[in-house]
Design a protein around this motif. Structure first.
Motif, mmCIF file in Angstrom:
data_model
loop_
_atom_site.group_PDB
_atom_site.id
_atom_site.type_symbol
_atom_site.label_atom_id
_atom_site.label_comp_id
_atom_site.label_asym_id
_atom_site.label_seq_id
_atom_site.Cartn_x
_atom_site.Cartn_y
_atom_site.Cartn_z
ATOM 1 N N ARG A 1 -9.255 5.598 -4.919
ATOM 2 C CA ARG A 1 -8.085 5.219 -5.712
ATOM 3 C C ARG A 1 -7.933 3.710 -5.674
ATOM 4 N NH1 ARG A 1 -3.774 7.837 -7.939
ATOM 5 N NH2 ARG A 1 -4.476 9.794 -7.003
ATOM 6 N N LEU A 2 -8.333 3.057 -6.763
ATOM 7 C CA LEU A 2 -8.183 1.611 -6.856
ATOM 8 C C LEU A 2 -6.706 1.239 -6.880
ATOM 9 C CD1 LEU A 2 -10.882 1.036 -9.626
ATOM 10 C CD2 LEU A 2 -11.118 0.437 -7.200
ATOM 11 N N VAL B 1 6.507 2.172 -4.833
ATOM 12 C CA VAL B 1 5.683 2.531 -3.683
ATOM 13 C C VAL B 1 4.338 3.038 -4.174
ATOM 14 C CG1 VAL B 1 5.470 4.187 -1.793
ATOM 15 C CG2 VAL B 1 7.636 3.021 -2.181
ATOM 16 N N GLU B 2 3.278 2.568 -3.556
ATOM 17 C CA GLU B 2 1.923 2.941 -3.929
ATOM 18 C C GLU B 2 1.386 3.999 -2.975
ATOM 19 O OE1 GLU B 2 -0.392 -0.264 -5.200
ATOM 20 O OE2 GLU B 2 1.340 -1.547 -5.539
ATOM 21 N N ALA B 3 0.443 4.807 -3.455
ATOM 22 C CA ALA B 3 -0.212 5.771 -2.572
ATOM 23 C C ALA B 3 -0.985 5.003 -1.501
ATOM 24 C CB ALA B 3 -1.160 6.648 -3.380
ATOM 25 N N PRO B 4 -0.864 5.419 -0.217
ATOM 26 C CA PRO B 4 -0.160 6.607 0.281
ATOM 27 C C PRO B 4 1.235 6.330 0.817
ATOM 28 C CG PRO B 4 -1.585 5.776 1.992
ATOM 29 C CD PRO B 4 -1.714 4.825 0.827
ATOM 30 N N GLY B 5 2.028 5.497 0.133
ATOM 31 C CA GLY B 5 3.423 5.362 0.502
ATOM 32 C C GLY B 5 3.884 3.993 0.924
ATOM 33 N N PHE B 6 3.129 2.928 0.601
ATOM 34 C CA PHE B 6 3.540 1.585 1.022
ATOM 35 C C PHE B 6 3.883 0.713 -0.181
ATOM 36 C CE2 PHE B 6 -1.121 1.495 0.733
ATOM 37 C CZ PHE B 6 -1.325 0.432 -0.123
ATOM 38 N N VAL B 7 4.647 -0.341 0.084
ATOM 39 C CA VAL B 7 4.927 -1.362 -0.916
ATOM 40 C C VAL B 7 3.927 -2.494 -0.706
ATOM 41 C CG1 VAL B 7 6.572 -3.095 -1.733
ATOM 42 C CG2 VAL B 7 7.371 -0.800 -1.105
#
Length: 384
Positions: free
Chosen positions: A177-178, A255-261
């Protein structure tokens, strides 16, 4: 840019009617990028010269983007080499500018280790966020050497990239996942440390776009609603004292995978070294933990936690490179996780635990996130 029509034929009273029912971008021919100054835009000076018997492009550090390229899905092929004493060599794609791209790079000095090959995005600057994109799906351990050509093929399909070395049938690295950068240019990348790198035989072949990947599920308890302040100098921040929120202009972030900013997506990050003893080279731990570091940057991240009663809940957090946590104006936690050892650091996805006292109703939680270099980000999850 090439296109093809998808056609269907219907027989009507002995006649054949052909209808164009879709317009799909098709694969294009392989294109070679000339190794001439007018074909490139670079952050640093370029040289075009022979290296190891091949015509080559040389860049000492930074990014060089090829002009006139339009590639989202497809393949990129190139040869790269770094001289003895060098370190970084790499390629970029999906670039919208020299400050925003996806990067795949190699560290010849780390041959055979997981730091030898890495994927990371470079956003709001040429430095890649390697502390955040680290581990499975971002690193590989090929054997590398100085003063030798390596053939690199990058195959991009939607949000997936596969990187092949020296014609091997199996990819050395699969990026599942880019991070996602909206551009379509490509080029070469050389890190700030080392003696530059050479590139030759640079070609690309576009392909019809793949279907977008489905959104990834976030870990249970992930706090996804965050507002971000502007960045400011760390020396203006006093740990242990709740920052004044008056007059701050907040920006809603995702929030981006897997859950961080990924703060790099919104703010330009610094690039400084940690304080070290000039005699021994060892990190000055007391200095690192004792207060703001000159040149570092801080951003405030704000969220509101609703509680149906007075309670204490555990919040797990991860960050680069430091964080202070406040709840309803009271300081709860301070931590620093800079690059302090011989090995490379990364953002901990297991996290530190903070017990947050919540009152019934809305509770304002603020994180002051400090960055030195290598990626700027944070995440937080609440226990059920």
């Amino acid at each position: 840019m090439l296109y093809r029509y998808t056609l269907r034929a219907f027989a009507i009273s002995g006649l054949v009617v052909v209808l164009a029912v879709g317009l799909v971008r098709s694969a294009g021919a392989q294109t070679t990028i000339p190794l001439t100054a007018d074909s490139w835009t670079a952050t640093n000076g370029l040289r075009f010269e022979s290296y190891l018997g091949r015509p080559s492009l040389f860049i000492d550090r930074g990014i060089a983007l090829a002009r006139g390229v339009d590639l989202r899905d497809g393949t990129i092929d190139l040869d790269m080499a770094t001289p003895t004493g060098g370190n970084f060599m790499g390629a970029v794609f999906h670039a919208s500018s020299t400050d925003n791209s996806e990067v795949v790079y190699f560290r010849a000095a780390s041959s055979g280790t997981l730091d030898a090959m890495q994927y990371a995005p470079a956003l709001n600057g040429v430095g890649a966020a390697w502390q955040i994109y680290h581990g499975d799906g971002a690193n590989a351990a090929p054997e590398l050497a100085f003063g030798r050509w390596y053939h690199v093929k990058i195959d991009v399909a939607g949000s997936v990239a596969k990187i092949y070395l020296n014609g091997e049938r199996e990819p050395a690295l699969v990026v599942p996942r880019l991070a996602g950068v909206a551009g379509s240019s490509l080029g070469v990348w050389t890190g700030a440390y080392g003696r530059g790198a050479y590139y030759s035989n640079i070609t690309y072949t576009p392909r019809a776009p793949s279907a977008p990947a489905p959104s990834a599920a976030l870990p249970r308890g992930t706090i996804a609603d965050w507002d971000l302040s502007d960045a400011f100098d760390a020396t203006a921040f006093k740990p242990g004292t709740a920052p004044s929120l008056a007059g701050i202009t907040w920006e809603k972030v995702h929030v981006e995978a897997p859950g961080f900013v990924l703060v790099n997506r919104y703010r330009r990050a610094p690039a400084i070294n940690i304080p070290r003893d000039p005699a021994t080279g060892l990190p000055l731990t007391d200095r690192i933990m004792g207060g703001p570091i000159a040149g570092a940057k801080v951003v405030l991240a704000r969220t509101v936690i609703q509680s149906d009663r007075d309670e204490v809940r555990r919040m797990l957090i991860g960050y680069t490179n430091g964080v202070e946590v406040y709840a309803n104006g009271k300081p709860l936690f301070f931590g620093m996780y800079p690059i302090v050892q011989a090995g490379l650091g990364y953002m901990d996805m297991i996290g530190d635990g903070v017990f947050v006292p919540l009152k019934k109703g809305p509770n304002e939680v603020v994180l002051a996130v400090t960055d030195l270099t290598g990626g700027w980000g944070f995440w937080a999850r609440l226990d059920p």
